[in-house]
Design a protein around this motif. Sequence first.
Motif, PDB file in Angstrom:
ATOM      1  N   TYR A  96       0.838  -1.209   0.000  1.00 27.81           N
ATOM      2  CA  TYR A  96       0.000   0.000   0.000  1.00 27.81           C
ATOM      3  C   TYR A  96       0.869   1.253   0.000  1.00 27.81           C
ATOM      4  N   ILE A  97       1.872   1.263   0.864  1.00 27.88           N
ATOM      5  CA  ILE A  97       2.752   2.430   0.944  1.00 27.88           C
ATOM      6  C   ILE A  97       3.530   2.603  -0.363  1.00 27.88           C
ATOM      7  N   GLY A  98       4.033   1.507  -0.921  1.00 22.82           N
ATOM      8  CA  GLY A  98       4.758   1.573  -2.185  1.00 22.82           C
ATOM      9  C   GLY A  98       3.893   2.098  -3.319  1.00 22.82           C
ATOM     10  N   VAL A  99       2.686   1.585  -3.415  1.00 24.71           N
ATOM     11  CA  VAL A  99       1.768   2.023  -4.473  1.00 24.71           C
ATOM     12  C   VAL A  99       1.385   3.489  -4.262  1.00 24.71           C
ATOM     13  N   SER A 100       1.222   3.884  -3.015  1.00 29.00           N
ATOM     14  CA  SER A 100       0.894   5.277  -2.731  1.00 29.00           C
ATOM     15  C   SER A 100       2.015   6.211  -3.185  1.00 29.00           C
ATOM     16  N   VAL A 101       3.250   5.810  -2.945  1.00 24.60           N
ATOM     17  CA  VAL A 101       4.384   6.632  -3.383  1.00 24.60           C
ATOM     18  C   VAL A 101       4.505   6.600  -4.912  1.00 24.60           C
ATOM     19  N   GLY A 102       4.393   5.416  -5.504  1.00 24.98           N
ATOM     20  CA  GLY A 102       4.581   5.277  -6.948  1.00 24.98           C
ATOM     21  C   GLY A 102       3.461   5.877  -7.786  1.00 24.98           C
ATOM     22  N   PHE A 103       2.237   5.741  -7.312  1.00 27.59           N
ATOM     23  CA  PHE A 103       1.090   6.157  -8.114  1.00 27.59           C
ATOM     24  C   PHE A 103       0.274   7.284  -7.495  1.00 27.59           C
ATOM     25  N   GLY A 104       0.633   7.734  -6.284  1.00 29.75           N
ATOM     26  CA  GLY A 104      -0.155   8.734  -5.575  1.00 29.75           C
ATOM     27  C   GLY A 104      -0.360  10.015  -6.349  1.00 29.75           C
ATOM     28  N   HIS A 105       0.727  10.550  -6.913  1.00 30.99           N
ATOM     29  CA  HIS A 105       0.619  11.804  -7.651  1.00 30.99           C
ATOM     30  C   HIS A 105      -0.296  11.634  -8.863  1.00 30.99           C
ATOM     31  N   ARG A 106      -0.182  10.500  -9.525  1.00 30.86           N
ATOM     32  CA  ARG A 106      -1.022  10.236 -10.690  1.00 30.86           C
ATOM     33  C   ARG A 106      -2.494  10.153 -10.288  1.00 30.86           C
ATOM     34  N   MET A 107      -2.778   9.507  -9.141  1.00 31.21           N
ATOM     35  CA  MET A 107      -4.165   9.411  -8.669  1.00 31.21           C
ATOM     36  C   MET A 107      -4.707  10.788  -8.301  1.00 31.21           C
ATOM     37  N   LEU A 108      -3.872  11.615  -7.675  1.00 35.32           N
ATOM     38  CA  LEU A 108      -4.303  12.976  -7.337  1.00 35.32           C
ATOM     39  C   LEU A 108      -4.633  13.764  -8.595  1.00 35.32           C
ATOM     40  N   ARG A 109      -3.767  13.670  -9.594  1.00 37.08           N
ATOM     41  CA  ARG A 109      -3.997  14.393 -10.847  1.00 37.08           C
ATOM     42  C   ARG A 109      -5.270  13.886 -11.536  1.00 37.08           C
ATOM     43  N   TRP A 110      -5.448  12.558 -11.533  1.00 34.85           N
ATOM     44  CA  TRP A 110      -6.634  11.947 -12.135  1.00 34.85           C
ATOM     45  C   TRP A 110      -7.903  12.500 -11.477  1.00 34.85           C
ATOM     46  N   ALA A 111      -7.940  12.478 -10.149  1.00 33.69           N
ATOM     47  CA  ALA A 111      -9.113  12.961  -9.420  1.00 33.69           C
ATOM     48  C   ALA A 111      -9.308  14.463  -9.616  1.00 33.69           C
ATOM     49  N   ASP A 112      -8.208  15.213  -9.622  1.00 40.72           N
ATOM     50  CA  ASP A 112      -8.286  16.666  -9.790  1.00 40.72           C
ATOM     51  C   ASP A 112      -8.911  17.022 -11.137  1.00 40.72           C
ATOM     52  N   GLN A 113      -8.496  16.363 -12.200  1.00 39.80           N
ATOM     53  CA  GLN A 113      -9.048  16.655 -13.528  1.00 39.80           C
ATOM     54  C   GLN A 113     -10.552  16.397 -13.565  1.00 39.80           C
ATOM     55  N   ARG A 114     -10.961  15.277 -12.992  1.00 42.62           N
ATOM     56  CA  ARG A 114     -12.371  14.930 -13.034  1.00 42.62           C
ATOM     57  C   ARG A 114     -13.220  15.851 -12.156  1.00 42.62           C
ATOM     58  N   PHE A 115     -12.707  16.186 -10.981  1.00 47.50           N
ATOM     59  CA  PHE A 115     -13.433  17.079 -10.074  1.00 47.50           C
ATOM     60  C   PHE A 115     -13.558  18.468 -10.695  1.00 47.50           C
ATOM     61  N   ALA A 116     -12.465  18.968 -11.252  1.00 52.57           N
ATOM     62  CA  ALA A 116     -12.493  20.293 -11.881  1.00 52.57           C
ATOM     63  C   ALA A 116     -13.481  20.314 -13.040  1.00 52.57           C
ATOM     64  N   HIS A 117     -13.513  19.259 -13.830  1.00 58.12           N
ATOM     65  CA  HIS A 117     -14.433  19.197 -14.970  1.00 58.12           C
ATOM     66  C   HIS A 117     -15.885  19.149 -14.501  1.00 58.12           C
ATOM     67  N   ARG A 118     -16.133  18.324 -13.500  1.00 61.85           N
ATOM     68  CA  ARG A 118     -17.515  18.110 -13.048  1.00 61.85           C
ATOM     69  C   ARG A 118     -18.077  19.292 -12.254  1.00 61.85           C
ATOM     70  N   PHE A 119     -17.256  19.880 -11.381  1.00 62.60           N
ATOM     71  CA  PHE A 119     -17.785  20.872 -10.444  1.00 62.60           C
ATOM     72  C   PHE A 119     -17.299  22.298 -10.672  1.00 62.60           C
ATOM     73  N   ALA A 120     -16.296  22.492 -11.517  1.00 61.47           N
ATOM     74  CA  ALA A 120     -15.755  23.847 -11.673  1.00 61.47           C
ATOM     75  C   ALA A 120     -15.660  24.277 -13.128  1.00 61.47           C
ATOM     76  N   GLY A 121     -16.294  23.554 -14.008  1.00 61.37           N
ATOM     77  CA  GLY A 121     -16.294  23.957 -15.408  1.00 61.37           C
ATOM     78  C   GLY A 121     -14.944  23.817 -16.087  1.00 61.37           C
ATOM     79  N   GLY A 122     -14.098  22.963 -15.552  1.00 62.67           N
ATOM     80  CA  GLY A 122     -12.777  22.756 -16.143  1.00 62.67           C
ATOM     81  C   GLY A 122     -12.869  21.944 -17.428  1.00 62.67           C
ATOM     82  N   PRO A 123     -11.761  21.859 -18.127  1.00 68.33           N
ATOM     83  CA  PRO A 123     -11.764  21.080 -19.370  1.00 68.33           C
ATOM     84  C   PRO A 123     -11.986  19.594 -19.094  1.00 68.33           C
ATOM     85  N   ALA A 124     -12.454  18.911 -20.105  1.00 71.03           N
ATOM     86  CA  ALA A 124     -12.654  17.463 -19.976  1.00 71.03           C
ATOM     87  C   ALA A 124     -11.317  16.790 -19.664  1.00 71.03           C
TER      88      ALA A 124
END
Length: 179
Positions: free
Chosen positions: A72-100
């Motif tokens: 879990y810790i390894g995956v969090s370090v290896g993929f954490g930033h990517r998961m944050l970016r993934w969620a950020d893009q979707r949240f911005a698109h859905r709730f803040a009028g961001g690009p798809a």
Amino acid sequence: MLIAVIIACEIAFWVLLGLGLAARYLLKARRLSLVVLLVCVPLVDVALLAFSVVDLRGGGQAGIVHGLAAVYIGVSVGFGHRMLRWADQRFAHRFAGGPAPVRPPRTGREHAAHERRGWLRHLLAYLVGGAVMGIFTLLIGDFDRTAALWQMMRVWTIALVIDAIVSFSYTFSPRRART
């Protein structure tokens, strides 16, 4: 007990991520969002590591659950930033009028490069998880009591090799666009 902590950490990760994104896009509180995302989210991993160490130092036998905590810790370090970016893009698109959200490339050399980068993240997660397992082994000081950790590492090694074969196969034989 530790399995409950792992589940709680996973839930805490997603709750904190949601709160951080809500603070950023719904409340327009960018600083609060940064504190939640850059400070509190990594603290979840620190808490899991601390609980694991306390359990092991308290005489606990290192088992599959401790191996899962290391993964879990390894995956969090290896993929954490990517998961944050993934969620950020979707949240911005859905709730803040961001690009798809940007979709990853599906064909050609761009797809092959994307797959190789994903494998490198997997390798980073593997190395961090292995280092955590090594720390657990050193803390216990008895390899026989940590054998289950290294069984987990064997399975993860097989998964890493399969991922490498698949990921790098696109380098030698890129997907082609359908005509």
